[in-house]
Design a protein around this motif. Structure first.
Motif: not given
Length: 404
Positions: A132-138
């Motif tokens: 989905d277009d709200t995902a994040v990576d750290i």
């Protein structure tokens, strides 16, 4: 007071000139202006596609000696030229020519156009994952030699426990005792799911791990070269740019201030909605041990400021308080935090998760994000999220293995 401090930390951007604003891993005195980067290679560039045709790729490969000569003359490449040359070299697989290209870029000093071009070349060859277009990576570059516990990996679990989808990309240890893949294995997560299973894992568990060797087959041509060279090249900082899910948001740690602007300006050319590039006293993540330099990347450009964890209500600690060990030790340290344990490691995870939540606009500010992360961490909810992730990944792996 905390909210006000967070607003100032996130929005006020006191600019400080970078020690070497244009160059990468090998700055040079005077930073003499390069000659026209497109004049010699205009015929090489394929502007209509991210992947050149077979005939165009063959033409680029035949021009590699000319490219190397220009790098010897300290001429910069355009983003398209850098992309096309690396793509041709990886397809060709000649280790000597790959090594020459990477070392000459390093000796000249990489530009953001060149690094972004290398990243787009490898992106075109990687397996893709839809999310989905709200995902994040750290994620961090590694290479800081600090020996801390897996803060970024732990912060990913905590961020997912707050309700934000996390699509993490990583690998086994290269310069430390324990990489993200190593600790996740000990935590029960299957690390080598394929794209189809990964999409299901992200949808069902809200978090997934994409093991770099599984998603980047083209790296087989580069890995032996990097091992043989034993010097840093642009590939030391490419990892965060090569997430197979191509997430719109990222919290990226870098191992030195010298490459921080290069990373930020490279990310700016790759279409992120928002990314933060951080360095905390030489550590490739935010830590309670001291202030961090931050470069905020948006389509409007790159903004620079400093963050003090103490201004956000995070108690100061010593770097030694964050030290980890091997995969078994780090896995237990993270389990303790996920179960609600307090202390500097918990503070470090909440700090990074809070900034990730704010970066992805899941929280209105870092202060709000940290408060969300602290509430979830102290409740022990993250332990349940980890367990669901592990069980989901194991089930999907078993189902895929059972297929004929």
């Amino acid at each position: 007071a905390v909210a006000g401090s967070a607003t100032r930390a996130f929005a006020a951007a006191p600019r400080r000139p970078a020690a070497h604003p244009r160059r990468g891993l090998a700055p040079r005195k005077g930073d003499a202006p390069a000659r026209n980067p497109n004049a010699r290679f205009r015929a090489l560039l394929v502007q209509s596609s991210a992947r050149p045709s077979a005939s165009a790729a063959s033409q680029v490969a035949s021009q590699v000696p000319q490219v190397l000569e220009s790098l010897c003359a300290r001429e910069d490449l355009s983003m398209s030229a850098s992309r096309d040359v690396l793509s041709a070299l990886v397809d060709e697989g000649d280790p000597a020519r790959i090594a020459a290209f990477l070392v000459l870029l390093r000796a000249k000093g990489e530009t953001a156009d060149e690094v972004a071009g290398l990243a787009t070349a490898m992106q075109a060859k990687m397996a893709k994952v839809r999310v989905d277009d709200t995902a994040v990576d750290i994620v961090g570059t590694g290479g800081d030699s600090a020996g801390t516990v897996n803060i970024s990996t732990g912060a990913c679990v905590l961020t997912a426990a707050c309700g934000l989808t996390v699509a993490k990309h990583g690998n086994r240890s290269v310069s430390s005792l324990c990489g993200s893949a190593d600790v996740l294995e000990k935590l029960g997560v299957v690390i080598d799911l394929g794209p189809e299973q990964m999409e299901a894992c992200l949808a069902q568990a809200g978090i997934g791990f994409m093991f770099a060797p599984r998603y980047h087959p083209a790296m087989k041509a580069v890995v032996p070269v990097r091992k043989a060279l034993k010097v840093r090249t642009a590939f030391n900082i490419l990892g965060p740019m090569l997430n197979p899910a191509q997430v719109p948001y990222a919290l990226v740690g870098v191992y030195s201030q010298e490459i921080q602007r290069l990373m930020a300006e490279s990310l700016a050319k790759l279409g992120y909605t928002k990314a933060l590039v951080v360095n905390s006293m030489g550590i490739d993540e935010l830590t309670p041990a001291g202030p961090a330099d931050v470069m905020e990347v948006t389509p409007r450009g790159v903004k620079q400021y400093t963050v003090s964890p103490r201004d956000l209500g995070i108690a100061a600690c010593e770097l030694s308080d964050l030290k980890g060990g091997d995969a078994n030790v780090n896995a237990q340290m993270l389990r303790d935090v996920f179960g609600g344990g307090r202390g500097p490691v918990a503070d470090a995870l909440c700090l990074n998760a809070g900034f990730a939540l704010a970066t992805a606009e899941f929280a209105a500010s870092p202060a709000e994000g940290i408060a969300m992360a602290q509430e979830v961490q102290r409740s022990g909810k993250a332990a349940g999220v980890l367990e669901k992730w592990a069980q989901t990944s194991q089930r999907l792996h078993a189902e895929a293995s059972a297929q004929p």
